[in-house]
Design a protein around this motif. Structure first.
Motif, PDB file in Angstrom:
ATOM      1  N   VAL A  14      -7.238  10.161   8.890  1.00 17.63           N
ATOM      2  CA  VAL A  14      -6.640   8.852   8.602  1.00 17.63           C
ATOM      3  C   VAL A  14      -7.236   8.237   7.341  1.00 17.63           C
ATOM      4  N   LEU A  15      -8.513   8.499   7.052  1.00 19.69           N
ATOM      5  CA  LEU A  15      -9.090   7.960   5.823  1.00 19.69           C
ATOM      6  C   LEU A  15      -8.551   8.691   4.591  1.00 19.69           C
ATOM      7  N   ALA A  16      -8.310   9.997   4.720  1.00 14.08           N
ATOM      8  CA  ALA A  16      -7.705  10.734   3.609  1.00 14.08           C
ATOM      9  C   ALA A  16      -6.291  10.215   3.352  1.00 14.08           C
ATOM     10  N   ALA A  17      -5.527  10.011   4.427  1.00 10.07           N
ATOM     11  CA  ALA A  17      -4.154   9.516   4.269  1.00 10.07           C
ATOM     12  C   ALA A  17      -4.140   8.084   3.740  1.00 10.07           C
ATOM     13  N   LEU A  18      -5.125   7.276   4.138  1.00  8.05           N
ATOM     14  CA  LEU A  18      -5.200   5.905   3.627  1.00  8.05           C
ATOM     15  C   LEU A  18      -5.473   5.903   2.122  1.00  8.05           C
ATOM     16  N   THR A  19      -6.354   6.787   1.674  1.00  7.70           N
ATOM     17  CA  THR A  19      -6.636   6.906   0.241  1.00  7.70           C
ATOM     18  C   THR A  19      -5.374   7.282  -0.526  1.00  7.70           C
ATOM     19  N   GLU A  20      -4.615   8.237   0.019  1.00 10.04           N
ATOM     20  CA  GLU A  20      -3.389   8.671  -0.634  1.00 10.04           C
ATOM     21  C   GLU A  20      -2.340   7.569  -0.628  1.00 10.04           C
ATOM     22  N   ALA A  21      -2.247   6.835   0.478  1.00 14.39           N
ATOM     23  CA  ALA A  21      -1.248   5.775   0.576  1.00 14.39           C
ATOM     24  C   ALA A  21      -1.506   4.670  -0.434  1.00 14.39           C
ATOM     25  N   ARG A  22      -2.755   4.428  -0.743  1.00 10.48           N
ATOM     26  CA  ARG A  22      -3.081   3.371  -1.701  1.00 10.48           C
ATOM     27  C   ARG A  22      -2.692   3.741  -3.129  1.00 10.48           C
ATOM     28  N   SER A  23      -2.524   5.023  -3.378  1.00  9.50           N
ATOM     29  CA  SER A  23      -2.058   5.423  -4.707  1.00  9.50           C
ATOM     30  C   SER A  23      -0.561   5.677  -4.736  1.00  9.50           C
ATOM     31  N   SER A  24       0.002   6.184  -3.630  1.00  7.57           N
ATOM     32  CA  SER A  24       1.429   6.523  -3.600  1.00  7.57           C
ATOM     33  C   SER A  24       2.295   5.385  -3.081  1.00  7.57           C
ATOM     34  N   GLY A  25       1.692   4.492  -2.281  1.00 10.05           N
ATOM     35  CA  GLY A  25       2.476   3.438  -1.653  1.00 10.05           C
ATOM     36  C   GLY A  25       3.194   3.871  -0.394  1.00 10.05           C
TER      37      GLY A  25
END
Length: 381
Positions: free
Chosen positions: A175-186
């Motif tokens: 979930v932390l990896a996906a959160l990092t990605e979501a903050r760049s991809s939206g």
């Protein structure tokens, strides 16, 4: 406070690894709101017989108690999810969908949401709808087969491997990896964390040794499974145990010297055919002193020796006390948050919430007093 300060998480109350993953995230500073459902009227005793005041896995959360079978309660849960960065659930595949809280609905309302799903078998596969526990998931990974003494049966390593390591820890990583990605991809996404997958991943080193021809399928015959005389636990004169692990030649030589072993046979450290005999002789030698006497002689040196402590002794060990490895929260001794941070230091954990419906949480997440009163009137809170 903590490196995850400002991250908002909604956790749907479940058992085992999902609460542990949420606990770790809360320890690191995330605001975790745990949605607890109303238990059925004829619920049979199970894990519920545990005293909730003593449940360390539920520490540092805020709690909202909603009846998700009522439309008003379900709508309130949806609003909380719409305001979250991460959702964590630990039900069988399809349960959240049947509630109307599945990924499609949740991501439509909150496109940046990271939807963390914690199961034993995963979201798909032949066993995905079957019940199971840590020991079953561990069995499929090859890990349980590898743990045990020579000639003996597989030994259960508590529920540390599948529930805790392959489950909770990999859920947190995901979930932390996906959160990092979501903050760049939206864009958010679903994280499918399965304990079978995680347990297999934790076996990577063993599969490496097997590929190199350095791992036998026979339990208790390998370097890291208690087969080597210099990597095992030994009973001392007082019935307590020490662990020894001087694998490197220089550490092994120091161990022999400090332990008073000058028999030249022990110089054949890597002669595997001698391991069973040397283990027997070493066991006899180590029974000549008490555990604490051996530790006074060997602990703290490069001989790689430590006492095998029980759960009362571990919090009192000088090293653990110096690091604050264990803390007391609400009168309960428990492990402290980990790892440590030099700057964004997490707050002291808070005891589990056992009282109240969570009106304060709803207010902080944007519900008006009238809406909260409406939930209570409807019996949904």
């Amino acid at each position: 406070m903590g490196p995850l300060h400002g991250v908002k998480i909604v956790e749907f109350a479940a058992l085992g690894p999902a609460p542990m993953g949420a606990m770790i995230l809360a320890d690191l500073g995330a605001e975790v709101v745990r949605i607890e459902r109303k238990p059925p009227p004829n619920a049979k005793p199970g894990f519920e017989i545990f005293d909730p005041k003593l449940d360390i896995l539920n520490r540092s959360r805020r709690v909202v108690r909603l009846d998700l079978k009522k439309a008003e309660g379900l709508d309130a849960a949806r609003r909380l999810v719409a305001g979250a960065d991460i959702l964590i659930e630990g039900f069988r595949p399809g349960v959240m969908e049947r509630l109307g809280l599945g990924p499609d609905e949740s991501l439509a309302a909150n496109p940046r949401l990271v939807y963390g799903r914690m199961t034993g078998w995963g979201q798909y596969g032949p066993l995905s709808q079957s019940a199971g526990h840590d020991i079953n998931y561990l069995s499929l990974s090859g890990a349980l087969h590898a743990i045990g003494e020579a000639g003996g049966k597989p030994v259960v390593p508590l529920n540390l491997v599948a529930d805790c390591g392959g489950g909770a820890m990999l859920l947190v990583v995901g979930v932390l990896a996906a959160l990092t990605e979501a903050r760049s991809s939206g864009h958010g996404q679903v994280v499918d964390a399965a304990m079978t997958d995680g347990s297999a991943l934790l076996m990577s080193m063993m599969y490496t040794l097997k590929a190199m021809g350095q791992w036998s399928q026979a339990r208790g015959t390998n370097l890291l499974d208690g087969g080597a005389p210099f990597y095992d636990t030994y009973r001392c004169a007082d019935g307590k145990y020490i662990s020894i692990g001087p694998i490197e030649p220089q550490f092994y030589a120091l161990f022999l010297h400090k332990a008073g072993i000058d028999d030249p046979d022990f110089s054949q450290q890597w002669e595997r055919s001698r391991w069973p005999e040397l283990k027997t002789r070493l066991a006899t030698h180590l029974q000549t002193r008490s555990r604490d006497a051996w530790c006074a002689l060997l602990e703290g040196s490069d001989a790689c020796v430590a006492p095998v402590l029980d759960m009362d002794e571990a919090p009192e060990h000088p090293h653990n006390r110096a690091r604050g490895t264990f803390i007391e929260v609400g009168g309960v001794v428990q492990p402290a948050p980990a790892p440590r941070f030099s700057r964004s230091i997490p707050a002291q954990p808070r005891p589990p919430v056992v009282d109240g419906a969570g009106e304060d949480v709803l207010a902080d997440w944007g519900f008006t007093p009238a809406e909260i009163d409406g939930l209570r009137t409807a019996g949904a809170l």
